[in-house]
Design a protein around this motif. Sequence first.
Motif, PDB file in Angstrom:
ATOM      1  N   THR A  54      76.120  15.925  95.433  1.00  0.00           N
ATOM      2  CA  THR A  54      76.495  14.569  95.041  1.00  0.00           C
ATOM      3  C   THR A  54      76.277  13.543  96.149  1.00  0.00           C
ATOM      4  OG1 THR A  54      78.792  15.025  95.672  1.00  0.00           O
ATOM      5  CG2 THR A  54      78.208  15.325  93.353  1.00  0.00           C
ATOM      6  N   ASP A  55      76.008  14.003  97.373  1.00  0.00           N
ATOM      7  CA  ASP A  55      75.902  13.069  98.498  1.00  0.00           C
ATOM      8  C   ASP A  55      74.479  12.817  98.969  1.00  0.00           C
ATOM      9  OD1 ASP A  55      78.548  12.271  98.785  1.00  0.00           O
ATOM     10  OD2 ASP A  55      79.063  14.060  99.935  1.00  0.00           O
ATOM     11  N   LYS A  57      72.398  10.965  97.281  1.00  0.00           N
ATOM     12  CA  LYS A  57      72.203   9.547  96.957  1.00  0.00           C
ATOM     13  C   LYS A  57      73.198   8.652  97.684  1.00  0.00           C
ATOM     14  CE  LYS A  57      75.109   9.630  92.772  1.00  0.00           C
ATOM     15  NZ  LYS A  57      75.532  11.029  92.872  1.00  0.00           N
ATOM     16  N   THR A  58      74.351   9.217  98.098  1.00  0.00           N
ATOM     17  CA  THR A  58      75.394   8.394  98.710  1.00  0.00           C
ATOM     18  C   THR A  58      75.371   8.386 100.231  1.00  0.00           C
ATOM     19  OG1 THR A  58      76.964  10.232  98.675  1.00  0.00           O
ATOM     20  CG2 THR A  58      76.907   8.813  96.730  1.00  0.00           C
ATOM     21  N   TYR A 180      80.522   7.512 108.256  1.00  0.00           N
ATOM     22  CA  TYR A 180      79.236   6.823 108.128  1.00  0.00           C
ATOM     23  C   TYR A 180      78.650   6.467 109.492  1.00  0.00           C
ATOM     24  CZ  TYR A 180      78.721   6.141 103.084  1.00  0.00           C
ATOM     25  OH  TYR A 180      78.506   6.333 101.745  1.00  0.00           O
ATOM     26  N   GLN A 219      82.948   4.066  95.501  1.00  0.00           N
ATOM     27  CA  GLN A 219      82.860   5.486  95.172  1.00  0.00           C
ATOM     28  C   GLN A 219      84.115   6.001  94.470  1.00  0.00           C
ATOM     29  OE1 GLN A 219      82.496   7.785  98.783  1.00  0.00           O
ATOM     30  NE2 GLN A 219      84.629   7.475  99.370  1.00  0.00           N
ATOM     31  N   TYR A 296      77.872   3.232  90.555  1.00  0.00           N
ATOM     32  CA  TYR A 296      77.891   3.789  91.910  1.00  0.00           C
ATOM     33  C   TYR A 296      76.490   4.202  92.349  1.00  0.00           C
ATOM     34  CZ  TYR A 296      79.401   6.462  95.978  1.00  0.00           C
ATOM     35  OH  TYR A 296      79.570   6.931  97.256  1.00  0.00           O
ATOM     36  N   ASN A 300      74.467   2.409  95.566  1.00  0.00           N
ATOM     37  CA  ASN A 300      73.836   3.091  96.691  1.00  0.00           C
ATOM     38  C   ASN A 300      72.398   2.644  96.900  1.00  0.00           C
ATOM     39  OD1 ASN A 300      75.620   5.275  98.046  1.00  0.00           O
ATOM     40  ND2 ASN A 300      76.085   5.472  95.875  1.00  0.00           N
TER      41      ASN A 300
END
Length: 320
Positions: A54-55, A57-58, A180, A219, A296, A300
């Motif tokens: 799931t991450d 794209k994020t 981040y 998110q 969401y 992104n």
Amino acid sequence: MARIVISSLNPHNINNSSWSVSVHLTFNRVEDFLLKSFSTAKYHLHTAILFTWTDYKTIFLPITAFACATAPVQSFSSLLQSWVWIWFHLLLCNVSNQARSCEEDKLNRPWRPLPSGRITESQAVALRWAIVALCLFWSSTYNPELVLVTIGLVVTTFIYDELGAASHIVGKNFCNIGGYVSFEVGATTIIGADHAMDFVSVTAVIISGILIFTTIQAQDFPDVEGDKALGRVTFPIYAPEFSRAFTLFATVAWSFFLSWFWGVGPVSAAFLVTFGTYVGIRYYHWRTLEADKNSYLIFNIWLMAAHVLPLHARTSVLAF
């Protein structure tokens, strides 16, 4: 002259000898071992991919875009090394997080390794610390500063998962900033020519950290039900209406500010502002679970667009 016949050299005798049978069995065992090893490796690789799925794209793609634009990227080799560093550190964070959020994932993402039964919680915890050691070693092959970045990410993850910051509105946002920023510094350092941060890179990271702090609630909208089940209080749960209005304001305001700060051209600025406005309007007007998931994803893409603006400070590529 008498003719001597050596029966052991007869092909028929060789094929039927105990030696031939033994070799055949050995080959079968080796083949079985290789097939089982391949199957096991494939299974564990699939599990690792599910942890990080799931991450991409994020985190993976936005961080890659940021590092390539900010460093900027020097070669495909440096890009590949950065990808490896990002992915293993992403796995570190996700294994830690998912080892403590199985109940939430049963509601929101039942296909993940823990709720689907591919791995147990104790195995996930052990895997998490093994990956910590691997990431520290990987960072040490570059420079001591990058080891500190890894340590910072480990500490941030520990505070988020073990000390309960994930359940606190402000604490969660600060941990997200730490995460981040750690990814951005690490990826930019590896991609850069001298494995070091300059003024443009540092400025971009600081701005990105503030941007993430004010928009990270994007998110949380699709995860409201799962967060409620775990007793978490996220911004969308604490202030359902205001959080959506604030997200609309934040995406528009940041689009204007970033266009001005990095000095991009009118067409580039108009594109980012229009895109940011669209993202904010989506969050404010479309409020179903499916709409929030799609919003969401689009958020992104906007975030990646915002993250490539530092490239203009080095190349003036967005002057149009």
